[in-house]
Design a protein around this motif. Sequence first.
Motif, PDB file in Angstrom:
ATOM      1  N   TRP A 159       0.816  -1.211   0.000  1.00  0.00           N
ATOM      2  CA  TRP A 159       0.000   0.000   0.000  1.00  0.00           C
ATOM      3  C   TRP A 159       0.854   1.267   0.000  1.00  0.00           C
ATOM      4  O   TRP A 159       0.338   2.360   0.091  1.00  0.00           O
ATOM      5  CB  TRP A 159      -0.935  -0.006   1.206  1.00  0.00           C
ATOM      6  CG  TRP A 159      -1.892  -1.142   1.134  1.00  0.00           C
ATOM      7  CD1 TRP A 159      -3.083  -1.181   0.474  1.00  0.00           C
ATOM      8  CD2 TRP A 159      -1.723  -2.424   1.712  1.00  0.00           C
ATOM      9  NE1 TRP A 159      -3.658  -2.414   0.612  1.00  0.00           N
ATOM     10  CE2 TRP A 159      -2.856  -3.199   1.370  1.00  0.00           C
ATOM     11  CE3 TRP A 159      -0.724  -3.015   2.491  1.00  0.00           C
ATOM     12  CZ2 TRP A 159      -3.022  -4.511   1.778  1.00  0.00           C
ATOM     13  CZ3 TRP A 159      -0.882  -4.330   2.891  1.00  0.00           C
ATOM     14  CH2 TRP A 159      -2.022  -5.056   2.535  1.00  0.00           C
ATOM     15  N   ASP A 386      -9.181 -13.105   1.102  1.00  0.00           N
ATOM     16  CA  ASP A 386      -9.473 -12.363  -0.115  1.00  0.00           C
ATOM     17  C   ASP A 386     -10.429 -13.165  -0.985  1.00  0.00           C
ATOM     18  O   ASP A 386     -10.159 -14.323  -1.306  1.00  0.00           O
ATOM     19  CB  ASP A 386      -8.146 -12.134  -0.843  1.00  0.00           C
ATOM     20  CG  ASP A 386      -8.185 -10.993  -1.841  1.00  0.00           C
ATOM     21  OD1 ASP A 386      -9.283 -10.507  -2.143  1.00  0.00           O
ATOM     22  OD2 ASP A 386      -7.107 -10.604  -2.319  1.00  0.00           O
ATOM     23  N   GLU A 409     -11.180  -8.955   2.256  1.00  0.00           N
ATOM     24  CA  GLU A 409     -11.359  -8.162   1.035  1.00  0.00           C
ATOM     25  C   GLU A 409     -12.394  -8.787   0.115  1.00  0.00           C
ATOM     26  O   GLU A 409     -12.436 -10.009  -0.079  1.00  0.00           O
ATOM     27  CB  GLU A 409     -10.019  -8.034   0.307  1.00  0.00           C
ATOM     28  CG  GLU A 409     -10.080  -7.109  -0.886  1.00  0.00           C
ATOM     29  CD  GLU A 409      -8.729  -6.890  -1.547  1.00  0.00           C
ATOM     30  OE1 GLU A 409      -8.648  -6.058  -2.464  1.00  0.00           O
ATOM     31  OE2 GLU A 409      -7.757  -7.563  -1.157  1.00  0.00           O
ATOM     32  N   ASP A 429      -8.080  -4.201   7.954  1.00  0.00           N
ATOM     33  CA  ASP A 429      -8.503  -3.619   6.690  1.00  0.00           C
ATOM     34  C   ASP A 429      -9.812  -4.310   6.345  1.00  0.00           C
ATOM     35  O   ASP A 429      -9.816  -5.485   5.962  1.00  0.00           O
ATOM     36  CB  ASP A 429      -7.466  -3.862   5.587  1.00  0.00           C
ATOM     37  CG  ASP A 429      -6.409  -2.788   5.534  1.00  0.00           C
ATOM     38  OD1 ASP A 429      -6.761  -1.616   5.714  1.00  0.00           O
ATOM     39  OD2 ASP A 429      -5.236  -3.120   5.321  1.00  0.00           O
ATOM     40  N   ASN A 430     -10.911  -3.604   6.508  1.00  0.00           N
ATOM     41  CA  ASN A 430     -12.230  -4.171   6.243  1.00  0.00           C
ATOM     42  C   ASN A 430     -12.692  -3.671   4.873  1.00  0.00           C
ATOM     43  O   ASN A 430     -13.281  -2.606   4.747  1.00  0.00           O
ATOM     44  CB  ASN A 430     -13.209  -3.760   7.341  1.00  0.00           C
ATOM     45  CG  ASN A 430     -14.574  -4.408   7.174  1.00  0.00           C
ATOM     46  OD1 ASN A 430     -14.855  -5.028   6.149  1.00  0.00           O
ATOM     47  ND2 ASN A 430     -15.419  -4.257   8.167  1.00  0.00           N
ATOM     48  N   VAL A 431     -12.386  -4.455   3.847  1.00  0.00           N
ATOM     49  CA  VAL A 431     -12.744  -4.110   2.475  1.00  0.00           C
ATOM     50  C   VAL A 431     -13.775  -5.142   2.018  1.00  0.00           C
ATOM     51  O   VAL A 431     -13.666  -5.751   0.962  1.00  0.00           O
ATOM     52  CB  VAL A 431     -11.486  -4.105   1.577  1.00  0.00           C
ATOM     53  CG1 VAL A 431     -11.788  -3.450   0.226  1.00  0.00           C
ATOM     54  CG2 VAL A 431     -10.342  -3.363   2.255  1.00  0.00           C
ATOM     55  N   ARG A 447      -9.380   0.310   8.961  1.00  0.00           N
ATOM     56  CA  ARG A 447      -9.763   1.053   7.754  1.00  0.00           C
ATOM     57  C   ARG A 447     -10.913   0.318   7.085  1.00  0.00           C
ATOM     58  O   ARG A 447     -10.916  -0.903   7.006  1.00  0.00           O
ATOM     59  CB  ARG A 447      -8.571   1.152   6.795  1.00  0.00           C
ATOM     60  CG  ARG A 447      -8.888   1.825   5.460  1.00  0.00           C
ATOM     61  CD  ARG A 447      -7.636   1.889   4.584  1.00  0.00           C
ATOM     62  NE  ARG A 447      -7.246   0.559   4.129  1.00  0.00           N
ATOM     63  CZ  ARG A 447      -7.591   0.029   2.949  1.00  0.00           C
ATOM     64  NH1 ARG A 447      -8.358   0.721   2.125  1.00  0.00           N
ATOM     65  NH2 ARG A 447      -7.176  -1.171   2.600  1.00  0.00           N
ATOM     66  N   ARG A 448     -11.882   1.087   6.628  1.00  0.00           N
ATOM     67  CA  ARG A 448     -13.031   0.520   5.935  1.00  0.00           C
ATOM     68  C   ARG A 448     -13.105   1.094   4.530  1.00  0.00           C
ATOM     69  O   ARG A 448     -12.855   2.269   4.319  1.00  0.00           O
ATOM     70  CB  ARG A 448     -14.305   0.846   6.708  1.00  0.00           C
ATOM     71  CG  ARG A 448     -15.302  -0.272   6.751  1.00  0.00           C
ATOM     72  CD  ARG A 448     -16.398  -0.029   7.751  1.00  0.00           C
ATOM     73  NE  ARG A 448     -17.007   1.268   7.651  1.00  0.00           N
ATOM     74  CZ  ARG A 448     -17.926   1.613   6.751  1.00  0.00           C
ATOM     75  NH1 ARG A 448     -18.309   0.752   5.822  1.00  0.00           N
ATOM     76  NH2 ARG A 448     -18.452   2.814   6.748  1.00  0.00           N
ATOM     77  N   GLU A 449     -13.436   0.245   3.560  1.00  0.00           N
ATOM     78  CA  GLU A 449     -13.492   0.715   2.175  1.00  0.00           C
ATOM     79  C   GLU A 449     -14.559  -0.041   1.411  1.00  0.00           C
ATOM     80  O   GLU A 449     -14.645  -1.281   1.509  1.00  0.00           O
ATOM     81  CB  GLU A 449     -12.127   0.519   1.502  1.00  0.00           C
ATOM     82  CG  GLU A 449     -12.053   1.027   0.073  1.00  0.00           C
ATOM     83  CD  GLU A 449     -10.690   0.792  -0.548  1.00  0.00           C
ATOM     84  OE1 GLU A 449     -10.628   0.659  -1.792  1.00  0.00           O
ATOM     85  OE2 GLU A 449      -9.683   0.723   0.189  1.00  0.00           O
ATOM     86  N   ASP A 450     -15.381   0.668   0.653  1.00  0.00           N
ATOM     87  CA  ASP A 450     -16.337   0.046  -0.251  1.00  0.00           C
ATOM     88  C   ASP A 450     -15.623  -0.271  -1.567  1.00  0.00           C
ATOM     89  O   ASP A 450     -14.649   0.382  -1.933  1.00  0.00           O
ATOM     90  CB  ASP A 450     -17.506   0.989  -0.539  1.00  0.00           C
ATOM     91  CG  ASP A 450     -18.181   1.474   0.735  1.00  0.00           C
ATOM     92  OD1 ASP A 450     -18.011   0.816   1.770  1.00  0.00           O
ATOM     93  OD2 ASP A 450     -18.858   2.514   0.678  1.00  0.00           O
ATOM     94  N   VAL A 451     -16.140  -1.280  -2.291  1.00  0.00           N
ATOM     95  CA  VAL A 451     -15.551  -1.639  -3.586  1.00  0.00           C
ATOM     96  C   VAL A 451     -16.684  -1.768  -4.603  1.00  0.00           C
ATOM     97  O   VAL A 451     -17.174  -2.873  -4.887  1.00  0.00           O
ATOM     98  CB  VAL A 451     -14.745  -2.954  -3.496  1.00  0.00           C
ATOM     99  CG1 VAL A 451     -13.982  -3.197  -4.802  1.00  0.00           C
ATOM    100  CG2 VAL A 451     -13.781  -2.926  -2.327  1.00  0.00           C
ATOM    101  N   GLY A 474     -20.163  -2.179   1.382  1.00  0.00           N
ATOM    102  CA  GLY A 474     -19.670  -1.760   2.694  1.00  0.00           C
ATOM    103  C   GLY A 474     -20.758  -1.869   3.744  1.00  0.00           C
ATOM    104  O   GLY A 474     -21.935  -1.635   3.475  1.00  0.00           O
TER     105      GLY A 474
END
Length: 648
Positions: A159, A386, A409, A429-431, A447-451, A474
Amino acid sequence: MNRIYHVALTGNDAWEGSKEKPFRTISKAADLAEAGDRVVVHEGIYREWVKPKHSGRSEISRIIFEAAEGEKVVIKGSERIRSWECVGGTVWKCLLPNAFFGTYNPYKEALFGDWFVAPADASLHTGDVYLNGKSFYEARTLQEVEHPVKRTRGYGSPWTEESEMILEPEQTLYQWYCESDQENTTIYANFQGADPNEEVTEINVRKCCFYPDRPGRNYITVRGFEMAQAACPWTPPTADQPGLLGAHWSKGWIIEDNIIHDAKCSGISIGKEASTGHNLCTRHHRKPGYQYQMEAVFRALQIGWSKETIGSHIIRNNVIYDCGQNGIVGHMGCVFSEIYGNHIYNIAVKHEFFGYEIAGIKLHAAIDVQIYHNHIHNCTLGTWLDWQAQGTRVSRNLYHDNDRDLMVEVTHGPYLVDHNIFASAYNFDNVAQGGAYVHNLCCGCMRREDVPHRSTPYHFPHTTQVAGTAVVYGGDDRFYQNIFVGGVPLERAEYSCGTDSYNGSPSSLEEYEQEVIRRGNGDLEQFMEVRQPVYARGNVYLNGAGVYERECNCYVSHEDPHISLTEEADGIYLELDVTPEMVSVPTKIITTETLGMVRIVEAPYETPQGGRLVFDTDYHGKARTKEPKAGPFEGLKPGRNRIKVWEV
């Protein structure tokens, strides 16, 4: 009639393999052993690649490979070299005919593949050089070997951008460089004053130490060995995934009580084979790796990827360290497996190369995989789940001193993270979506992230059959009865030390559905505009950890619990300060019914057998009360608490 074959350094492969007349190589026994047979290997160093030829039949009719009781057996993918010639100063060279390496020359095989990031110039190879067990760094030119510098290029994390690795003045840089032509391979190395012909100097020669050369070698047990120094290649999910030790797309292996170290890339592999795709993005550039990975899933289904044929491995009580990419790796071949009791450390911390497939445990499609009671520390990333982590459970693990502890992920749940100690400065890392976090101790940020641009598969529960694909919206996460500790500097706005990144999300599925209805008739676009719900209750937030604005029955305090981990002769101890309010938060026993159903997959949280979950025991297996304590430990009391969290 079940047979026992013996192997010893005093043996001969022309003999019968009895205790009195043992074979000389493990490979000879591996060619003969069939279902129900046992191979007992006696003390010594065996330099060979063991390729089991046959399968066991079932859990009770296995092929067992084991070190003789009380004897140290080492299998190495390297050879000791005593033909070094000094070429000036502290630099030596050895000249080897290419025939010495057989069909696989690690000094011609460059590290490359899908999601391999750096270095991008194919200047690193799968080979390595070791002086008394310590691995060297590969130089890009002979000049670097002749004149080592105090600063050399290193790769910190997938990253971050390429960065400089700074050596302390007292550090010595051991480097090697290779050249190959049609006939010979020459290896140069700077031994910093040591005589490589007098010391134990080894070079990688074989791709693996124990790995079938064909898939489908089922029901094999590998027990009690030390294995090291294999020239295994980069193992992304879109390629063949050989490890130093591995099952090669098989079913029912037990890998236990081994010491695994110094794999160039991956230590233990329970991953996929080549026919479903092999680095097609890197080799052809017609489609992105994401697309080839999706195709690999459907190709695997066509060749029989199912619970009946693949996976269901047990990896337990191993020590795994000093591997360049992964301690344990697997795409699809890992399904329905158990990974427990392992000590995994120093994974990808050499920073000689980097890519997006690195972790202590890195699994794709970990359907119903149970990862519990492992000690994972000093890794670039502790555990990375993943794609298709459906039914996966991460429970009662000790994480500390990792760059990151856990990443999930582009998966849709239900996946479960419970009773873990996340003691690094960066926990999650909550993806993903559809996760349940229950009774954890979280000492760092997340950390949170939408995909919204990658649609990935989900499955009919407890099978490999694909039910559909979806993007990650998310949310749809559950946080029950965890302890969150703040005080960690947050480098970016999307980081949090608690659950406050969910602010603005609905607190129930009914509220979510009403918001979708309110927007009128439509399709995908209106779902993309509505945040998924979050469910939170009974959590403890300390030292400034942020709380989801609509959570009730929680405890929020700016007090610092002064958490510490110390290693002593008999184990690792955790200490923390506890206030009376921390142990009096309204709680209850969490069950399958409490966690409900995830939105996309429309499946409940349950055991791999489809049974009901009840969280009525703590990190140590101690029974919970009807109003359990938040966090992993039921025995917390007001004041300073000291708890042994790992037995040495």
